[in-house]
Scaffold this motif. Structure first.
Motif, PDB file in Angstrom:
ATOM      1  N   UNK A   1      32.569   1.822  95.724  1.00 28.13           N
ATOM      2  CA  UNK A   1      32.678   1.841  97.178  1.00 28.13           C
ATOM      3  C   UNK A   1      32.079   0.575  97.801  1.00 28.13           C
ATOM      4  N   UNK A   2      30.987   0.115  97.210  1.00 23.97           N
ATOM      5  CA  UNK A   2      30.324  -1.050  97.785  1.00 23.97           C
ATOM      6  C   UNK A   2      31.178  -2.300  97.653  1.00 23.97           C
ATOM      7  N   UNK A   3      31.795  -2.470  96.478  1.00 20.96           N
ATOM      8  CA  UNK A   3      32.616  -3.666  96.292  1.00 20.96           C
ATOM      9  C   UNK A   3      33.849  -3.616  97.184  1.00 20.96           C
ATOM     10  N   UNK A   4      34.386  -2.415  97.412  1.00 15.91           N
ATOM     11  CA  UNK A   4      35.509  -2.262  98.344  1.00 15.91           C
ATOM     12  C   UNK A   4      35.072  -2.690  99.736  1.00 15.91           C
ATOM     13  N   UNK A   5      33.879  -2.256 100.125  1.00 21.33           N
ATOM     14  CA  UNK A   5      33.351  -2.637 101.430  1.00 21.33           C
ATOM     15  C   UNK A   5      33.171  -4.137 101.558  1.00 21.33           C
ATOM     16  N   UNK A   6      32.645  -4.773 100.512  1.00 20.58           N
ATOM     17  CA  UNK A   6      32.402  -6.223 100.550  1.00 20.58           C
ATOM     18  C   UNK A   6      33.717  -6.985 100.673  1.00 20.58           C
ATOM     19  N   UNK A   7      34.708  -6.625  99.860  1.00 17.82           N
ATOM     20  CA  UNK A   7      35.990  -7.332  99.878  1.00 17.82           C
ATOM     21  C   UNK A   7      36.668  -7.171 101.240  1.00 17.82           C
ATOM     22  N   UNK A   8      36.711  -5.940 101.741  1.00 21.94           N
ATOM     23  CA  UNK A   8      37.366  -5.695 103.027  1.00 21.94           C
ATOM     24  C   UNK A   8      36.603  -6.355 104.177  1.00 21.94           C
ATOM     25  N   UNK A   9      35.271  -6.389 104.064  1.00 20.38           N
ATOM     26  CA  UNK A   9      34.466  -7.059 105.094  1.00 20.38           C
ATOM     27  C   UNK A   9      34.790  -8.551 105.144  1.00 20.38           C
ATOM     28  N   UNK A  10      34.878  -9.173 103.981  1.00 27.48           N
ATOM     29  CA  UNK A  10      35.181 -10.605 103.933  1.00 27.48           C
ATOM     30  C   UNK A  10      36.583 -10.898 104.481  1.00 27.48           C
ATOM     31  N   UNK A  11      37.507  -9.982 104.262  1.00 25.84           N
ATOM     32  CA  UNK A  11      38.866 -10.167 104.776  1.00 25.84           C
ATOM     33  C   UNK A  11      38.898 -10.049 106.295  1.00 25.84           C
ATOM     34  N   UNK A  12      38.166  -9.084 106.827  1.00 23.31           N
ATOM     35  CA  UNK A  12      38.302  -8.763 108.242  1.00 23.31           C
ATOM     36  C   UNK A  12      37.332  -9.408 109.200  1.00 23.31           C
ATOM     37  N   UNK A  13      36.203  -9.932 108.729  1.00 25.91           N
ATOM     38  CA  UNK A  13      35.155 -10.367 109.643  1.00 25.91           C
ATOM     39  C   UNK A  13      35.578 -11.546 110.524  1.00 25.91           C
ATOM     40  N   UNK A  14      36.220 -12.566 109.962  1.00 28.08           N
ATOM     41  CA  UNK A  14      36.567 -13.748 110.757  1.00 28.08           C
ATOM     42  C   UNK A  14      37.620 -13.439 111.836  1.00 28.08           C
TER      43      UNK A  14
END
Length: 325
Positions: A1-14
């Protein structure tokens, strides 16, 4: 779950920061109506909303570490409230409601006494939301005018003011019935699944037009949004109440799925059930077809991540990757 959160966060933050900051700038330049001049492709907004999906994944992934989970939860609330100052509240509110459900389920189970305190805190939340609604009409952002609007928002009946804002949603249902459109027999629920594909060259523009059924009813020159009751009537006329019953069954299934998956510690399945809740909340005054793109893109991508990492785990014969949990 954490790695999913990290990947999706990096995609969506900018893209999230770009959209939110741009709206704030437009708001201070010309008020709330000026924020609608932000020209961002729908596909970019879908990418930006990977940020929202990542927050759900983080809360679930860090549910055993209350300090980190609480930090993410309350930091998200602060960020969303700050971004609501540009005047747009609907999507942020339903997102926070959905996130609160996950947080209360997974991280911090509230006691009866704490729920009472939360209700009192919710009253002041209404003050803030009503202040944002009134501040949208400020012509000049002088300190004196902002203070006057805040005092006005604070001294009025908060519940009555909140209920009064439902008027536009009620109007949509009334206008739909008054227009007596020909029933679509559910096509406006089915066809929008095509919207999962990027609208390159405008090939699905007609589907968007059909999904936004308010384009096809008499609005009597009133600016209105969607309404799930109006949408049911538009599709099935008075038979729509039968499909409202089906909606109730769907909501019951989702909640049951959340309970069972949490009990069985199937946290990824819990994420899939939980993430649809804010999308369904927003449907109350939106359009059902808008759910497809967000849910399928975000959850579908997460499923592909799971499949990819399990493939790596099997390929290198290292067993289960602990950092996926």
């Amino acid at each position: 779950m954490k790695i999913i959160g990290i990947v999706c966060f990096l995609i969506g933050i900018l893209p999230t920061l770009y959209i939110d900051i741009s709206r704030l700038i437009l708001f201070f330049q010309g008020g709330y109506t000026n924020t609608f001049n932000l020209n961002v492709h729908d596909f970019v907004e879908v990418i930006a909303n990977f940020f929202n999906f990542s927050i759900f994944a983080f809360i679930i992934g860090f549910s055993n570490n209350k300090r980190i989970a609480n930090t993410i939860f309350f930091s998200t609330i602060i960020y969303k409230v700050l971004m609501m100052s540009s005047g747009g509240r609907g999507e942020s509110i339903v997102f926070l409601v959905g996130l609160f459900i996950v947080w209360e389920n997974m991280v911090y189970q509230l006691t009866g006494k704490q729920i009472i305190y939360l209700i009192l805190l919710g009253y002041f939340g209404l003050v803030l939301l009503n202040f944002i609604a009134n501040a949208r009409n400020i012509s000049t952002f002088s300190l004196n005018e902002i203070i006057n609007v805040f005092v006005y928002s604070l001294t009025n009946n908060q519940i009555a003011m909140a209920l009064s804002e439902f008027g536009s949603t009620f109007s949509t249902a009334c206008f739909t019935v008054a227009s007596n459109p020909g029933p679509t027999f559910g096509l406006n629920y089915i066809l929008p699944i095509i919207l999962v594909l990027p609208n390159i060259g405008g090939f699905n523009a007609n589907v968007v037009n059909q999904m936004i059924y308010t384009n096809h009813i008499k609005t009597f020159n009133q600016p209105i949004g969607g309404s799930y009751i109006g949408e049911l009537f538009y599709s099935f006329h008075w038979g729509g109440f039968l499909f409202a019953f089906i909606l109730g069954l769907l909501l019951g299934f989702i909640y049951y799925g959340m309970v069972v998956s949490r009990k069985n510690k199937q946290y990824f399945l819990y994420l899939l059930f939980a993430y649809i809740t804010p999308l369904l909340f927003f449907w109350i005054r939106g359009y059902f077809g808008a759910i497809y793109r967000e849910y399928i893109w975000h959850c579908g991508f997460a499923i592909l991540l799971i499949v990819f990492f399990k493939f790596l785990s099997q390929k290198y014969k290292k067993g289960e990757l602990k950092w996926l949990k």
